[in-house]
Structures are given as C-alpha cells and as structure tokens.
Design a protein around this motif. Structure first.
Motif, PDB file in Angstrom:
ATOM      1  N   GLY B 182     -11.347   7.893  47.750  1.00 26.24           N
ATOM      2  CA  GLY B 182     -11.962   8.952  46.959  1.00 26.24           C
ATOM      3  C   GLY B 182     -12.249  10.157  47.820  1.00 26.24           C
ATOM      4  O   GLY B 182     -11.699  10.306  48.908  1.00 26.24           O
ATOM      5  N   MET B 183     -13.134  11.018  47.316  1.00 25.09           N
ATOM      6  CA  MET B 183     -13.433  12.243  48.028  1.00 25.09           C
ATOM      7  C   MET B 183     -14.947  12.435  48.154  1.00 25.09           C
ATOM      8  O   MET B 183     -15.703  12.062  47.254  1.00 25.09           O
ATOM      9  CB  MET B 183     -12.934  13.469  47.260  1.00 25.09           C
ATOM     10  CG  MET B 183     -11.444  13.592  47.158  1.00 25.09           C
ATOM     11  SD  MET B 183     -10.831  12.688  45.709  1.00 25.09           S
ATOM     12  CE  MET B 183      -9.097  13.138  45.771  1.00 25.09           C
ATOM     13  N   ALA B 184     -15.369  13.029  49.244  1.00 23.54           N
ATOM     14  CA  ALA B 184     -16.716  13.567  49.341  1.00 23.54           C
ATOM     15  C   ALA B 184     -16.493  15.049  49.575  1.00 23.54           C
ATOM     16  O   ALA B 184     -16.460  15.518  50.709  1.00 23.54           O
ATOM     17  CB  ALA B 184     -17.478  12.943  50.504  1.00 23.54           C
ATOM     18  N   TRP B 185     -16.251  15.776  48.508  1.00 23.88           N
ATOM     19  CA  TRP B 185     -15.696  17.109  48.666  1.00 23.88           C
ATOM     20  C   TRP B 185     -16.321  18.124  47.725  1.00 23.88           C
ATOM     21  O   TRP B 185     -16.358  19.311  48.011  1.00 23.88           O
ATOM     22  CB  TRP B 185     -14.181  17.050  48.401  1.00 23.88           C
ATOM     23  CG  TRP B 185     -13.453  18.306  48.708  1.00 23.88           C
ATOM     24  CD1 TRP B 185     -13.281  19.363  47.852  1.00 23.88           C
ATOM     25  CD2 TRP B 185     -12.830  18.682  49.928  1.00 23.88           C
ATOM     26  NE1 TRP B 185     -12.580  20.357  48.477  1.00 23.88           N
ATOM     27  CE2 TRP B 185     -12.287  19.966  49.753  1.00 23.88           C
ATOM     28  CE3 TRP B 185     -12.665  18.027  51.168  1.00 23.88           C
ATOM     29  CZ2 TRP B 185     -11.602  20.624  50.773  1.00 23.88           C
ATOM     30  CZ3 TRP B 185     -11.980  18.688  52.157  1.00 23.88           C
ATOM     31  CH2 TRP B 185     -11.460  19.979  51.964  1.00 23.88           C
ATOM     32  N   SER B 186     -16.813  17.675  46.561  1.00 23.97           N
ATOM     33  CA  SER B 186     -17.152  18.672  45.547  1.00 23.97           C
ATOM     34  C   SER B 186     -18.120  18.094  44.529  1.00 23.97           C
ATOM     35  O   SER B 186     -18.486  16.925  44.583  1.00 23.97           O
ATOM     36  CB  SER B 186     -15.881  19.106  44.821  1.00 23.97           C
ATOM     37  OG  SER B 186     -15.256  17.984  44.254  1.00 23.97           O
ATOM     38  N   GLY B 187     -18.488  18.955  43.598  1.00 26.52           N
ATOM     39  CA  GLY B 187     -19.244  18.506  42.453  1.00 26.52           C
ATOM     40  C   GLY B 187     -18.297  18.086  41.353  1.00 26.52           C
ATOM     41  O   GLY B 187     -17.078  18.052  41.528  1.00 26.52           O
ATOM     42  N   ILE B 188     -18.859  17.813  40.186  1.00 23.17           N
ATOM     43  CA  ILE B 188     -18.049  17.229  39.123  1.00 23.17           C
ATOM     44  C   ILE B 188     -17.149  18.281  38.450  1.00 23.17           C
ATOM     45  O   ILE B 188     -16.067  17.954  37.968  1.00 23.17           O
ATOM     46  CB  ILE B 188     -18.973  16.506  38.097  1.00 23.17           C
ATOM     47  CG1 ILE B 188     -18.159  15.517  37.258  1.00 23.17           C
ATOM     48  CG2 ILE B 188     -19.725  17.500  37.220  1.00 23.17           C
ATOM     49  CD1 ILE B 188     -19.028  14.507  36.530  1.00 23.17           C
ATOM     50  N   TYR B 249     -20.176  26.865  37.922  1.00 27.77           N
ATOM     51  CA  TYR B 249     -20.554  25.592  38.532  1.00 27.77           C
ATOM     52  C   TYR B 249     -21.824  25.019  37.907  1.00 27.77           C
ATOM     53  O   TYR B 249     -21.878  23.847  37.576  1.00 27.77           O
ATOM     54  CB  TYR B 249     -20.745  25.755  40.042  1.00 27.77           C
ATOM     55  CG  TYR B 249     -19.456  25.684  40.827  1.00 27.77           C
ATOM     56  CD1 TYR B 249     -18.746  24.497  40.904  1.00 27.77           C
ATOM     57  CD2 TYR B 249     -18.939  26.793  41.477  1.00 27.77           C
ATOM     58  CE1 TYR B 249     -17.557  24.413  41.621  1.00 27.77           C
ATOM     59  CE2 TYR B 249     -17.753  26.716  42.192  1.00 27.77           C
ATOM     60  CZ  TYR B 249     -17.069  25.518  42.257  1.00 27.77           C
ATOM     61  OH  TYR B 249     -15.897  25.443  42.962  1.00 27.77           O
ATOM     62  N   TRP B 250     -22.819  25.844  37.773  1.00 29.56           N
ATOM     63  CA  TRP B 250     -24.109  25.340  37.289  1.00 29.56           C
ATOM     64  C   TRP B 250     -23.956  24.715  35.899  1.00 29.56           C
ATOM     65  O   TRP B 250     -24.416  23.601  35.638  1.00 29.56           O
ATOM     66  CB  TRP B 250     -25.120  26.479  37.268  1.00 29.56           C
ATOM     67  CG  TRP B 250     -26.512  26.061  36.922  1.00 29.56           C
ATOM     68  CD1 TRP B 250     -27.148  26.264  35.734  1.00 29.56           C
ATOM     69  CD2 TRP B 250     -27.439  25.365  37.761  1.00 29.56           C
ATOM     70  NE1 TRP B 250     -28.415  25.744  35.767  1.00 29.56           N
ATOM     71  CE2 TRP B 250     -28.628  25.185  37.011  1.00 29.56           C
ATOM     72  CE3 TRP B 250     -27.395  24.889  39.074  1.00 29.56           C
ATOM     73  CZ2 TRP B 250     -29.748  24.531  37.517  1.00 29.56           C
ATOM     74  CZ3 TRP B 250     -28.514  24.239  39.577  1.00 29.56           C
ATOM     75  CH2 TRP B 250     -29.669  24.075  38.814  1.00 29.56           C
ATOM     76  N   GLY B 251     -23.256  25.421  35.027  1.00 28.19           N
ATOM     77  CA  GLY B 251     -23.028  24.910  33.675  1.00 28.19           C
ATOM     78  C   GLY B 251     -22.093  23.717  33.673  1.00 28.19           C
ATOM     79  O   GLY B 251     -22.317  22.741  32.958  1.00 28.19           O
ATOM     80  N   GLY B 252     -21.072  23.799  34.491  1.00 29.52           N
ATOM     81  CA  GLY B 252     -20.085  22.723  34.547  1.00 29.52           C
ATOM     82  C   GLY B 252     -20.682  21.414  35.029  1.00 29.52           C
ATOM     83  O   GLY B 252     -20.419  20.350  34.467  1.00 29.52           O
ATOM     84  N   GLU B 253     -21.513  21.502  36.067  1.00 28.46           N
ATOM     85  CA  GLU B 253     -22.112  20.284  36.614  1.00 28.46           C
ATOM     86  C   GLU B 253     -22.913  19.566  35.527  1.00 28.46           C
ATOM     87  O   GLU B 253     -22.839  18.350  35.390  1.00 28.46           O
ATOM     88  CB  GLU B 253     -23.024  20.604  37.804  1.00 28.46           C
ATOM     89  CG  GLU B 253     -22.329  21.187  39.017  1.00 28.46           C
ATOM     90  CD  GLU B 253     -21.245  20.293  39.585  1.00 28.46           C
ATOM     91  OE1 GLU B 253     -20.090  20.759  39.632  1.00 28.46           O
ATOM     92  OE2 GLU B 253     -21.522  19.133  39.943  1.00 28.46           O
ATOM     93  N   ALA B 254     -23.683  20.334  34.773  1.00 31.15           N
ATOM     94  CA  ALA B 254     -24.543  19.718  33.751  1.00 31.15           C
ATOM     95  C   ALA B 254     -23.703  19.154  32.603  1.00 31.15           C
ATOM     96  O   ALA B 254     -23.861  17.993  32.205  1.00 31.15           O
ATOM     97  CB  ALA B 254     -25.523  20.765  33.216  1.00 31.15           C
ATOM     98  N   ARG B 255     -22.795  19.981  32.098  1.00 31.91           N
ATOM     99  CA  ARG B 255     -22.030  19.563  30.911  1.00 31.91           C
ATOM    100  C   ARG B 255     -21.165  18.335  31.203  1.00 31.91           C
ATOM    101  O   ARG B 255     -21.110  17.391  30.417  1.00 31.91           O
ATOM    102  CB  ARG B 255     -21.165  20.726  30.429  1.00 31.91           C
ATOM    103  CG  ARG B 255     -20.445  20.454  29.121  1.00 31.91           C
ATOM    104  CD  ARG B 255     -19.784  21.728  28.579  1.00 31.91           C
ATOM    105  NE  ARG B 255     -18.986  22.405  29.611  1.00 31.91           N
ATOM    106  CZ  ARG B 255     -17.760  22.011  29.971  1.00 31.91           C
ATOM    107  NH1 ARG B 255     -17.190  20.997  29.374  1.00 31.91           N
ATOM    108  NH2 ARG B 255     -17.114  22.663  30.923  1.00 31.91           N
ATOM    109  N   LEU B 256     -20.498  18.333  32.353  1.00 30.59           N
ATOM    110  CA  LEU B 256     -19.579  17.227  32.624  1.00 30.59           C
ATOM    111  C   LEU B 256     -20.305  15.940  32.998  1.00 30.59           C
ATOM    112  O   LEU B 256     -19.829  14.854  32.705  1.00 30.59           O
ATOM    113  CB  LEU B 256     -18.590  17.630  33.724  1.00 30.59           C
ATOM    114  CG  LEU B 256     -17.570  18.669  33.247  1.00 30.59           C
ATOM    115  CD1 LEU B 256     -16.782  19.229  34.426  1.00 30.59           C
ATOM    116  CD2 LEU B 256     -16.620  18.057  32.221  1.00 30.59           C
TER     117      LEU B 256
END
Ligand code: NA
Ligand code: NA
Lengths: 182, 318, 442
Positions: B182-188, B249-256
C-alpha cells in the motif's frame, strides 16, 4: 606518421574497451545475485532496502561500461536498407562522416553527465530520494567514465575507417556481420 | 512581441496534476495577456522527479511545483517538505506556519543561496495509509511494504515499515503485483483521484502528518527577468490555486470518508497511536541536531504546537 | 518557427540520418540533443540527453531485459530444448502437417521461456528445419512456420519488446504481458488452422511420418519424451509462482527464471565453456543495443514532449481534418505496417515513442491494448523484406537448398494470418484486455 598515431590510438582504445567489456559482461551474474538476495530476503526474511536501487546501479554500470565493447562487436543495429548494399570502401566513406553525429551525441551526453556529476558533489553530496539514501556521485562518475569510453571508441571507429580508406588494410567492415547480434 | 515562455514541471501525475497544479497554470495563462505562456508538464515528463531541482537551477525547466523531499532539494529544508512527521494537524497550518511563524523567510533565504527563487508554500492533504492489509494496531505496520516519502520512510522504518522507492506512476501496479502492500502517501481524496482506491482495500484514519508541505519554485534568472505586473499575475494564480486546493482536499477528505465505497475505514486507537507521536518527538530532536536551520525550524514547529495545544479543539484534532 | 514545423524537421532529419546507415542510437540521439540545444541551448538544453539516462536507471522493469535475453541465449545455445522438439515430433508426426503443427507448439513453449524471437529462430532453424525437410515437408511451409512461430517470442509473455514499450508508454509491464498472452495463443491457433487447411487441400505439403518410422517409436519412448515438456513448465513455474503469489517482484522473478534456465543447462551437462561465453557475451551485446537506443529515444521523446508537438498533431487530425479516432488509428497502423517493412522493432520504437503513443492516448484508446497492436506489428516487421531480423536469421541459418526467394515467399501466408490477428485484436479489444482485467481487477 599520422597513420602510426591513429593505429596506436586504435590499438590502445580497442584493447582497453575490449578488456573492460570482457569483465563487465559477467556483471549479469552480479545483477542476478542481487535480485536473488532480494527475492530470498523478501520471501523468507525482512525485505531489504538497498537491493532494488543497487540492482539499478549495477544495470547502469553494465550497459554503459559495456557499451564500447558492444560497439566493437557491431551490436548496435543500423538501418541497412541502403547501407547494406554498399561496398566496404563506400561504407567506410559514409561512416567517416556520419560517425561525427554519433560523436557529437556522445559529447553532449558527456557534457550533461559531467554537469550532473559536479552537482552530485555539491551541497554536501546529492543523495538518492529513497529510504536507503545512497550518495549518487559514485554511479554518476561511473556513467561519465562509460560515456567517455564510448566516445573514445566512436573515435576509434572513425580512425579505423580512415585507415582503411588510406591504406586498404582491412580493419573492419570485412568481418562485421550485419544482424550478427540478433 | 514574442511572449515569454516557461516550461513548468509538477511532481504530480496527470490525474492529480489536473487538480493541484493545472488550475494555477491556467490562471496565469488566462491573465497574462499573452505576455507569458506557461507550458505544464507532469511527473517525469521532461526530467525525472529526482533531477527536478538541478534542472530548475540550470534552467532546463523554468518552474516547479513540488515538495522539497521528493525533488531531492539540496537545502536543509529537504526533510521538512513533504510530510515531516506530526508537524501539522490541518491543511491551514501550513500557510500559518509560513506566513505568521516565519517559515517563508527561511525558505526564501535558503533557496536564494542555491540559486532558486522560492515563491510560495501551501498545504495539501494529510498523510494517511491506504493498504491491502488491514491495520488496526501499530504492530500491523511491521513488515509492511509501503510507497512513501523519503523522510516519512525513514521515520516509519522504526515500526518495521519497508519503504519502497519507485517512480510515482508505477506505484499502482506495484500494489497489484504484490510488490507493495500500500501507500503512506496521501489523504483519501488523492487515493480516489489517482486510482489507488481501486487497488487497495483499507484506509487508516490515523495519519503521520496533518498536511503536506509543498512549494512553487522558479529559476532565479527567469524570475528576475519577469516584469512586475507579470510577477503579480503569477503570485495571484498561485494564491488562487491554494484556495482551490484547500477546499478540494478539505471537502474531499470528509465526503469520501463518509460516503466513499472503495476503501473501508480502519483506526488504531488514539492512545495506542500516541507511541507513534512520541516517536516523532524523538525524531524531531534528532533532526534538530543536524544543523542550525534544522534547529530553527523544529523550534518553530514546537512553538506552533504549544500554541494550538493551548488553544484546544478544533486546532488539536488531527 | 512554429512547433509543428520543428517537429516535422526533427522527424525528417531523423529518417534521413537513419538511412545513412549510422548506428540507430547515434542517429536518434544526435537529432534529440541538437534539437534540444538549438531550442533551449541557453537554458540547459544540453542535459536532456543525460537526464534520459537517469530516467532509464529509475525505471526498474528494465532490469528484466538482460535476464530474458540471457535466458533466450542459454536456451538456444545449450540446446536444452532439443528433447522438446522430439516430443512434438513423436506425438504429432502421425497427423497430416503434424510436424509443422508440432513446431508451432514448440515455438509457443519456447516463447513462454524467453522474451525475444532469437531463441525460437535458432532452435527452429537448426533442429526443426532439417528434420522437416528430411521428411519432405514443403520448404516454403517449413520456412514460414519457423519465422512466424518464433516471432511469438515477443508477444507471448515474457516479452522484451513489451518491456521497452512499457517504458515508453508508462504502462504496467505485468498488464501488458498478460494482454499479450491470449492474442499470442490465438495467433498460434490461427497458424495451426492455416497449416491444417493447407495440408487438407494439398496433403503432400506436410506428409505424415512413415509407418516404419512410427513403428520404431515405442510407447515407452513417447512417454519418456513427454517429460521433456516438463522443462518449460518447470522454468515457467519457478519464475511465475513466486511472482503471482506476490513473494517476488517482476524483476526478481526474471532473475529467478534466468537462474533456472542456467541451472537446467548445467544439470543437463550442456553448459560448456563455449555456450557459457557466447550467452554471456551476446547478452551484453543485445542489452547494450537496446539500452542505448532507449536512452536516445527517451531524449528524443522529451524534446518532442517539450515542444507540445503531439497536441498540435492531434488538433490537426481531429479538428482541422475532422477525422474519427478509429480512422486515425487505422491510418497509423497502416503507416506503421509500411514502415515495418524497412525498419526494425527498435527503430519503430523511436517513432512510436514520441508520436504514436501520446496520440493514441490523447485519442482516448487504451495504451495496454495498443501495446499488443504494436507488438504484432513488430512481429510482422520481423518477417517482411527488405529488413527483418527473422529474415536475416533465416538467411544465415537455412540450408543451401532454401534460397532467398524461398524465404521471401514463405512469409506471405503467415503475414496474412498475422494481419488477420491484428485486425481481430483491433475489432475485439477484449482478446487482449480480458486476461489483465481478470487478474488485476480488484
Ligand atoms: Na516470450
Ligand atoms: Na521488415
């Protein structure tokens, strides 16, 4: 006088690159060894950090330092649609001019290489962006050395052609088989 | 009059670059009145990412968007760009640290010393884990082959993580072939955008950093040549891009996290994850020893952390 | 000067330089670095050449290249595959055209053990060819079978050509290899079908083994030879099992495969000094040839990319001329087939790299699928005069009763079959894409 100098050059450069290539060709086993260690460690123990990058370095050394020997072997393919029909003499004439393009390419490659190598010594030494973080100057230095030898070999090919045109002594083209490599 | 042309390369591949870099380039091109034309190139297109910095310095490319870590910056700032473990909690921490706590001055000065014009830094997503194997405790990290940032990899190695270094575009396949877990690279948001969510199964809500730190750089001579009004256009484009990304990013992290159906959420209990945070403090101390600049930056991080800790929620929720 | 014009100039200069007969990598590299210096000389244009070397270094699937080349040489030089031919010989000899069909089977197995066509050509021309001629097989049929069959080496995984394509197109090697598997088998089946039909119409083209010869072969012998079929299975399994299970990476598996082939040759007492030396030396030669070309091709591609030339060409086709993407693709493929007659696969790579791949991508086609189309085109290029590796090898290895004319004529029906296969994969992309989607689907 000039002929003698060229002959000397050809003899020395070809001998050196031949000897180097004969050693470097066994690098394939070093590469296998590293990848085998990597497989074993990965399957049975903890994966190793250095193997993949080390294998990449060995591969670069293999094909760049082995390049001049491969050129001696006539391994670098040519489009022989027209060229293949030429007599050895005409081939030598054509090559004497077109090899200058090859020499120019290798020269620019070396220029970029030297610049990048100088950079790799600056700022406390450039390190690879990986967890293993090896210094990059050793591999870059090897690359420059290999490209330089490739350049010497290309010049040697030019001299061989000139000698052939001037003296008719078969130096190449007689024994170089087209498509020998594949 | 002939327009000034820049070749600009981003660290991001095409799918991600569409969101994180392209809006800025489009803004500049649309507003420069034809006087400046910036051509955008994605990861490794013109030069490999590892060579980005020297190419920028030499002028082979004129501008770069990257974190200091991935582009192998020759400055002491290298370890701090990308994801410095637990340095930030949220995306807005980054501009605050740069503009209110003095990081911007340090960055500008350090890059001036090596012949590059630093323009601006901003935050992006946190550094979470997306993996094929489930992680529910710190011990699950042991033996995990992860694609991650160099500094993050160095930090995570103490928990048994095996950091794997391959070109960005090859990471997805490496997960499919089992080369990576896997990755330790990013948010969702990024996991879904670049397709990593299609090849991994779990998303760990614990992160090792709350926001990525990345910057825009320009070759020093190119920047000096640029008329003032075009400089403002470039800076305005970058600022607009920061704002867009903050929301994306802020919206994406929450929604996903809430509604995404490709990754199942997993968590390590907060008190257990504390040991990773504790390890980061030791890591900070080690890094601070490496030099004067390092020391200064670590002390700024400490100062900021004590401020947000006193302030309490929402600043402290990572 | 507009970028389209510079792009055109770069291409035409490169073609002219290739025709001078200078080494391919030198011709391409020269155009690349000179264009870079002329365009961006004051801004570091000179280091595009060297940064291609760093790109090459960082792209780890290229490490499979020397491994599969070495494997191929060990297989052909050590002749450990001789028994494999015998196996097909005794089992298939009773059928009309059976030995030719068996040779296709042999070629498929050899293709599964190496990434080029050279091993298949060497084994086919030195072992199968004399045997088939001795048994009065039609020489055109036999010569064609071997040239066509051995070209499967680059389509059936593992494939060196697909590794190089993967580097250029930045597509996953694993998926590309899987994508080549079914089209490769389909093409082999089409070859067999062709042989069966031809021999049905004219049985004298592929006579069955004589009664006496068949009587001589005991069942014990037949079963013993079946064991020969185990060799490729074992080598393939040793290589693929750790890979499929995710224990090793593609690159590591290729090293295991190379070691397995080497060990097999040693155990069968075929690894003489000459075999060893030739394999090691030729591996260096071929690896260097490929690597230096890819180095030059990447530099060329980077300059071309930097020009934004592909966008310009795409606009020209789609907007100015209003062409449908499929028409463009078919035109590209036709031009490519034409070029394949006088170019080899490495020179084709240089055209494919900066121009075709980005264009295919921009038109919205799948680049894994296109990799298979590209490889089939390369296969055809190997066999079409005036320039083709398999033609050269056949010329060098064939017995004197086979003339150049025979070699040229022999390929016609097989090239026809290959073009049919190419069309089938174009019309039904699933032939290529089904297997990778099964394996890599989440
Ligand atoms: Na193959
Ligand atoms: Na051809």
């Amino acid at each position: 006088m000039l002929d003698t100098a060229m002959r000397k050059y050809v003899r020395w450069v070809d001998a050196f690159n031949y000897g180097l290539g004969r050693v470097i060709m066994f690098g394939i086993f070093v590469l296998m060894g590293i990848l085998l260690i990597s497989s074993i460690n990965k399957t049975f123990f903890t994966p190793t950090l250095w193997t993949l990058e080390m294998a990449q370095f060995v591969m670069v050394g293999y094909y760049i330092l082995g390049g001049p020997f491969a050129m001696q072997m006539g391994a670098n393919v040519r489009m022989d649609l027209l060229y293949g029909e030429l007599t050895p003499r005409k081939k030598a004439w054509t090559d004497s001019f077109t090899v200058l393009f090859l020499i120019a390419y290798l020269g620019v490659l070396l220029w970029g290489g030297i610049d990048s190598t100088i950079y790799s010594f600056q700022y406390g030494g450039e390190r690879s962006p990986s967890a293993w973080r090896p210094y990059l100057w050793p591999i870059k230095t090897i690359m420059c050395a290999g490209i330089f030898l490739m350049l010497l070999q290309a010049i040697s090919e030019l001299f061989k052609d000139i000698l052939f045109i001037r003296t008719g002594t078969p130096v190449r083209h007689q024994n170089e088989e087209q498509g020998d490599a594949l | 009059q002939e327009p000034i042309r820049w070749r600009f390369q981003t660290y991001a591949g095409a799918a991600l670059g569409e969101q994180v870099t392209k809006p800025i380039i489009d803004y500049i091109n649309a507003n420069a009145n034809g006087e400046l034309e910036v051509e955008l190139f994605y990861a490794d297109q013109i030069v490999p990412t590892g060579e980005l910095f020297q190419a920028l310095q030499r002028g082979t490319i004129d501008g770069v968007h990257s974190d200091d870590d991935s582009m192998a910056s020759p400055t002491p700032l290298r370890v701090f760009g990308g994801y410095f473990p637990f340095a930030t909690k949220h995306i807005l921490d980054v501009p605050v640290l740069f503009n209110q706590y003095g990081l911007a001055d340090i960055w500008r000065d350090e890059y001036a010393k090596v012949g590059v014009q630093w323009l601006s830094a901003a935050g992006q997503d946190p550094c979470n884990f997306n993996t094929k194997k489930e992680i529910t405790s710190v011990s699950d990290l042991d033996g995990l082959k992860l694609y991650t940032f160099p500094t993050a990899g160095r930090f995570l190695a103490q928990f048994g993580v095996v950091p794997v270094n391959i070109p960005y575009e090859d990471a997805e396949v490496a997960v499919q072939t089992g080369e990576l877990d896997g990755m330790a690279w990013s948010g969702i948001t990024e996991d879904y955008t670049v397709g990593w969510a299609d090849v991994t199964d779990y998303f760990l809500t614990n992160n090792i950093s709350g926001a990525w730190i990345g910057s825009f750089f320009v070759n020093q001579e190119r920047w000096a040549e640029l008329p003032e009004h075009l400089k403002s256009v470039v800076m305005a484009g970058i600022e607009a891009g920061h704002t867009y990304r903050n929301q994306w990013y802020w919206g994406g992290e929450a929604r996903l996290r809430a509604t995404g159906d490709k990754l199942e959420l997993r968590s390590v209990p907060a008190d257990e994850w504390m040991q990773v945070e504790e390890a980061a403090k030791t890591f900070w101390d080690e890094i601070a020893q490496e030099g004067e600049v390092h020391q200064k930056i670590v002390s700024i991080f400490r100062e900021y952390n004590s401020v947000i800790n006193q302030a309490g929620a929402p600043y402290t929720n990572g | 000067m507009p970028y389209e014009l510079i792009a055109l100039l770069m291409f035409s200069t490169m073609m002219v330089m290739l025709f001078t007969g200078q080494r391919v990598f030198g011709a391409i590299g020269f155009v690349a670095v000179m264009a870079a210096i002329l365009l961006w000389g004051d801004r570091g244009g000179y280091d595009i050449g060297f940064s291609a070397a760093i790109k090459v270094m960082r792209w780890y699937p290229l490490l499979t290249l020397p491994m599969f080349i070495f494997m191929g040489y060990v297989l052909s030089e050590s002749k450990i595959a001789d028994d494999l031919y015998r196996m097909f010989h005794v089992w298939m000899g009773g059928l009309s055209g059976g030995l030719a069909i068996g040779t296709i089977g042999l070629m498929v197995l050899i293709s599964a053990m190496n990434g080029l066509s050279v091993a298949g050509m060497a084994i086919g021309a030195t072992i199968a060819l004399p045997e088939l001629l001795k048994r009065n097989y039609d020489k055109l049929m036999v010569t064609g079978v071997i040239q066509a069959g051995s070209s499967l080496g680059i389509l059936v995984p593992p494939s060196v050509v697909l590794v190089l394509y993967a580097m250029i197109a930045r597509q996953p090697v694993g998926q590309l290899w899987l994508a080549g598997a079914l089209p490769g088998l389909m093409m082999a089946a089409l070859f067999v079908l062709y042989i069966v039909i031809r021999c049905k119409i004219t049985p004298s083209l592929g006579p069955t083994l004589s009664e006496e010869e068949r009587a001589e072969i005991t069942w014990a012998e037949k079963l013993r030879l079946l064991r020969a079929g185990l060799l490729p299975v074992v080598i393939f399994a040793v290589m693929m099992v750790p890979f499929v299970n995710g224990w090793t990476s593609l690159v590591e598996s290729s090293a295991i495969g190379a070691i397995a082939a080497f060990v097999a040759a040693v155990l069968k007492r075929r690894m003489t000094w000459t075999v060893f030396e030739t394999s090691v030396r030729q591996t260096l030669a071929i690896t260097c040839m490929f690597m230096w070309i890819i180095l030059a091709a990447l530099a060329f591609g980077a300059v071309f990319d930097g020009l934004g030339a592909v966008k310009a060409i795409e606009d020209l086709f789609t907007e100015k001329w209003g062409l449908n993407p499929w028409i463009i693709l078919i035109l590209m493929q036709l031009s490519f087939l034409l070029m394949g007659t006088f170019l080899d696969d490495t020179a084709m790579l240089v055209i494919v790299a900066p121009l075709y791949v980005p264009l295919v991508g921009a038109l919205g086609f799948d680049l894994v699928w296109y990799g298979v189309l590209y490889t089939i085109t390369c296969q055809i290029a190997y066999m079409t005069p005036p320039f083709g590796y398999n033609l050269f090898l056949m010329r060098a290895m064939a017995p004197p009763e086979i003339t150049i004319r025979d070699i040229y004529r022999s390929i016609i029906p097989f090239v026809g079959v290959m073009i049919l296969a190419l069309a089938l994969v174009m019309i039904f992309p699933q032939i290529a894409l089904w297997l990778p989607s099964q394996v890599y689907g989440n």
